[in-house]
Design an enzyme around this catalytic site. Structure first.
Site, short mmCIF file in Angstrom:
data_model
loop_
_atom_site.label_atom_id
_atom_site.label_comp_id
_atom_site.label_asym_id
_atom_site.label_seq_id
_atom_site.Cartn_x
_atom_site.Cartn_y
_atom_site.Cartn_z
N SER A 144 0.84 -1.20 0.00
CA SER A 144 0.00 0.00 0.00
C SER A 144 0.87 1.25 0.00
O SER A 144 0.55 2.25 -0.64
CB SER A 144 -0.89 0.01 1.25
OG SER A 144 -1.69 -1.14 1.29
N ILE A 169 3.93 -9.95 -8.89
CA ILE A 169 3.73 -9.33 -10.20
C ILE A 169 2.93 -10.27 -11.11
O ILE A 169 3.42 -11.33 -11.53
CB ILE A 169 5.09 -8.94 -10.84
CG1 ILE A 169 5.90 -8.06 -9.87
CG2 ILE A 169 4.86 -8.24 -12.19
CD1 ILE A 169 5.18 -6.83 -9.32
N GLU A 377 -4.41 -3.80 -6.78
CA GLU A 377 -4.56 -2.42 -7.31
C GLU A 377 -5.10 -1.49 -6.23
O GLU A 377 -5.96 -0.64 -6.48
CB GLU A 377 -5.44 -2.41 -8.56
CG GLU A 377 -4.82 -3.29 -9.63
CD GLU A 377 -4.82 -2.67 -11.00
OE1 GLU A 377 -5.16 -1.49 -11.12
OE2 GLU A 377 -4.46 -3.38 -11.93
C1 LIG Z 1 -2.55 -11.99 -6.69
C2 LIG Z 1 -1.89 -10.65 -6.64
C3 LIG Z 1 -1.56 -10.01 -7.80
C4 LIG Z 1 -0.90 -8.77 -7.77
N1 LIG Z 1 -0.49 -8.17 -8.94
C5 LIG Z 1 0.32 -7.07 -8.88
C6 LIG Z 1 0.93 -6.55 -10.08
O1 LIG Z 1 0.70 -7.04 -11.18
N2 LIG Z 1 1.79 -5.51 -9.96
C7 LIG Z 1 2.08 -4.92 -8.76
O2 LIG Z 1 2.88 -3.99 -8.72
N3 LIG Z 1 1.49 -5.38 -7.61
C8 LIG Z 1 0.62 -6.44 -7.65
N4 LIG Z 1 0.05 -6.94 -6.49
C9 LIG Z 1 0.30 -6.26 -5.22
C10 LIG Z 1 -0.93 -5.64 -4.59
O3 LIG Z 1 -1.32 -4.49 -5.30
C11 LIG Z 1 -0.64 -5.41 -3.11
O4 LIG Z 1 -0.61 -6.69 -2.50
C12 LIG Z 1 -1.65 -4.52 -2.45
O5 LIG Z 1 -1.54 -3.20 -2.93
C13 LIG Z 1 -1.53 -4.51 -0.92
O6 LIG Z 1 -0.21 -4.41 -0.49
P1 LIG Z 1 0.32 -5.45 0.62
O7 LIG Z 1 -0.07 -6.80 0.15
O8 LIG Z 1 1.74 -5.19 0.87
O9 LIG Z 1 -0.55 -5.13 1.90
P2 LIG Z 1 -0.21 -4.03 3.03
O10 LIG Z 1 0.05 -2.72 2.38
O11 LIG Z 1 0.83 -4.59 3.94
O12 LIG Z 1 -1.59 -3.94 3.80
C14 LIG Z 1 -1.95 -4.82 4.88
C15 LIG Z 1 -3.29 -4.34 5.45
O13 LIG Z 1 -3.14 -3.00 5.99
C16 LIG Z 1 -4.07 -2.12 5.37
N5 LIG Z 1 -3.45 -0.79 5.25
C17 LIG Z 1 -2.24 -0.48 4.72
N6 LIG Z 1 -2.04 0.85 4.77
C18 LIG Z 1 -3.16 1.38 5.31
C19 LIG Z 1 -3.58 2.73 5.64
N7 LIG Z 1 -2.80 3.79 5.37
N8 LIG Z 1 -4.80 2.90 6.18
C20 LIG Z 1 -5.61 1.83 6.44
N9 LIG Z 1 -5.27 0.56 6.17
C21 LIG Z 1 -4.06 0.33 5.61
C22 LIG Z 1 -4.38 -2.76 4.03
O14 LIG Z 1 -5.64 -2.32 3.52
C23 LIG Z 1 -4.39 -4.25 4.40
O15 LIG Z 1 -5.62 -4.57 4.96
C24 LIG Z 1 -0.64 -8.15 -6.51
C25 LIG Z 1 -1.03 -8.80 -5.33
C26 LIG Z 1 -1.62 -10.03 -5.37
C27 LIG Z 1 -1.98 -10.72 -4.07
#
Ligand SMILES: Cc1cc2nc3c(=O)[nH]c(=O)nc-3n(C[C@H](O)[C@H](O)[C@H](O)COP(=O)(O)OP(=O)(O)OC[C@H]3O[C@@H](n4cnc5c(N)ncnc54)[C@H](O)[C@@H]3O)c2cc1C
Length: 402
Positions: A144, A169, A377
């Site tokens: 995030s 990715i 996303e």
């Molecule tokens: C199957 C899959 C495909 C993907 N494809 C791509 C891709 O093609 N390219 C790419 O670049 N990325 C990709 N991603 C990454 C995806 O976009 C991220 O997993 C997502 O943005 C969340 O990041 P994180 O998993 O690190 O969760 P974290 O950021 O660690 O979040 C953990 C929890 O904390 C919450 N949180 C975090 N910050 C805040 C805040 N400020 N306020 C309130 N709540 C918060 C989140 O909502 C979540 O509930 C993919 C992920 C998956 C699982």
């Protein structure tokens, strides 16, 4: 008391209307999806294999070039047309719908910030489906919080040398070309010191470290990518040094509409499957569809799916118009559509009873697939942040939250 500021979106009322061409497109893609994609969905899920045959099928029907201009071999559909394609494929199989979604996502940074030379070099091969792209932003420590990216891009003469790791990715292991974001100025940090690059995956030093085992969209490979001194020419940089954060955010502001469309399609697939099953299944001597409790669940599923669809189309029109408030609309669409997909698929499993829980029927797969639309996303929490920030700004209220 002064009248409160209206929280309604101030952007001019962008009209959207579905045309006969949209209806014809939906009918064409639905037939293709029902006949050729739906019958493969369970096997793709069970084997967790990328459906190369369906990639070819979509390419042959010009469904991978919908977001590209005709001069590059695309079909240049409007936003609603592109949404309809994703929706109808996702109604049959969420994994396969990611093929047109990522074709656009991987190319969007080039569409937004690329030079004419870059577009001419890559778009014809992407529009035809000959090449697959991927969008590589996320890292283990930067989900995030995109600005905490650590990957480096060091200038060396006429080249940049990329080193670091990307996580999660989509299509990273099957892509021919990546749009990658890395720090060119670590001291300036992610917001000001990040730049975007185009990297062809046959470049020396690039490798796929591993693939994730996932709950849903199991045929869509999610890869960890390693860049071990990957050398790319400076001509592969997107825009200026330091533009990366802006390019990545502008990409996501638009591309999350495709995830909203995917979610609408999954919700529609679950609603259709549940209605068909309820009309067949008999208990207490009656069809379960005659029980009011079941009818009310179906009514909620159908009306919420339609609401999510119409909000998605309204957001599509804003993106087509390059509305300054488009991020508010696309985040709202993805938030509502993702939650609708999760609710509708969970209710579909309920309507199927115990049969909903077993792999012989499609709704348990749809429920597992739906979950990702609340996560990638930008999670639903991040969509709420985007919406709330704009809401507060519109009302002239300073935000102190993070
Ligand atoms: C199957 C899959 C495909 C993907 N494809 C791509 C891709 O093609 N390219 C790419 O670049 N990325 C990709 N991603 C990454 C995806 O976009 C991220 O997993 C997502 O943005 C969340 O990041 P994180 O998993 O690190 O969760 P974290 O950021 O660690 O979040 C953990 C929890 O904390 C919450 N949180 C975090 N910050 C805040 C805040 N400020 N306020 C309130 N709540 C918060 C989140 O909502 C979540 O509930 C993919 C992920 C998956 C699982």
């Amino acid at each position: 008391m002064a009248s409160p500021t209206s929280t309604q979106s101030q952007s001019s009322a962008t009209a959207y209307r579905l045309s006969r061409e949209h209806d014809e497109l939906r009918a064409l893609v639905r037939q293709l999806a029902d006949e050729r994609i739906a019958p493969r969905a369970a096997e793709i899920d069970a084997k967790a294999e990328f459906p190369w045959d369906l990639k070819q099928l979509l390419a042959e029907h010009d469904l991978l070039g919908t977001g590209f201009e005709e001069r590059h071999g695309g079909t240049a559909l409007d936003g609603i047309g592109q949404a309809i394609v994703v929706e109808e494929v996702a109604r049959a199989d969420a994994t396969t719908s990611l093929i047109p979604v990522i074709q656009k996502l991987g190319a969007l940074p080039i569409m937004l910030a690329g030079s004419e030379e870059q577009k001419d070099r890559y778009f014809p091969r992407l529009a035809s489906g000959e090449w697959l792209p991927a969008f590589a932003l996320t890292e283990a420590g930067a989900g995030s919080d995109v600005a905490s990216v650590r990957m480096r891009a060091r200038r060396d003469g006429e080249d940049y040398v990329l080193s670091g790791t990307k996580r999660f990715i989509t299509h990273g292991s099957v892509a021919n070309v990546l749009t990658v974001f890395a720090l060119t100025d670590p001291e300036a940090g992610g917001r000001k010191g990040m730049s975007g690059f185009i990297v062809e995956t046959d470049t020396s030093g690039f490798s796929v470290a591993r693939l994730e085992h996932k709950m849903g969209i199991r045929g869509s490979p999610t890869a960890e990518l390693t860049f071990d001194d990957v050398r790319v020419p400076a001509a592969n940089r997107l825009g200026e040094e330091g533009d990366g954060f802006k390019i990545a955010m502008s990409t996501l502001d638009r591309s999350r509409l495709a995830i909203a469309s995917q979610a609408v399609g999954i919700a529609q697939g679950a609603t259709d499957a549940a209605l068909a099953y309820a009309a067949e299944r008999r208990q207490f001597g009656e069809r379960i569809v005659d029980f009011q409790a079941i009818q009310f669940m179906l009514a909620d599923m159908a009306s919420q799916t339609e609401a999510a669809r119409q909000l998605t189309y309204a957001a599509c029109a804003r993106v087509d118009d390059d509305d300054p408030n488009l991020a508010y609309w696309t985040s709202a669409a993805k938030l509502i559509a993702g939650d609708t997909a999760m609710r509708a698929t969970t209710d579909a499993v309920q309507i199927f009873g115990g049969y909903g829980y077993i792999t012989e029927y499609p709704v348990e797969r749809m429920m597992r697939d739906a979950k990702i639309t609340q996560l990638y996303e930008g999670t639903q929490q991040i969509q709420r942040l985007v919406i709330a920030r704009r809401l507060l700004a519109r009302a002239g209220i300073e935000s102190r939250g993070r």
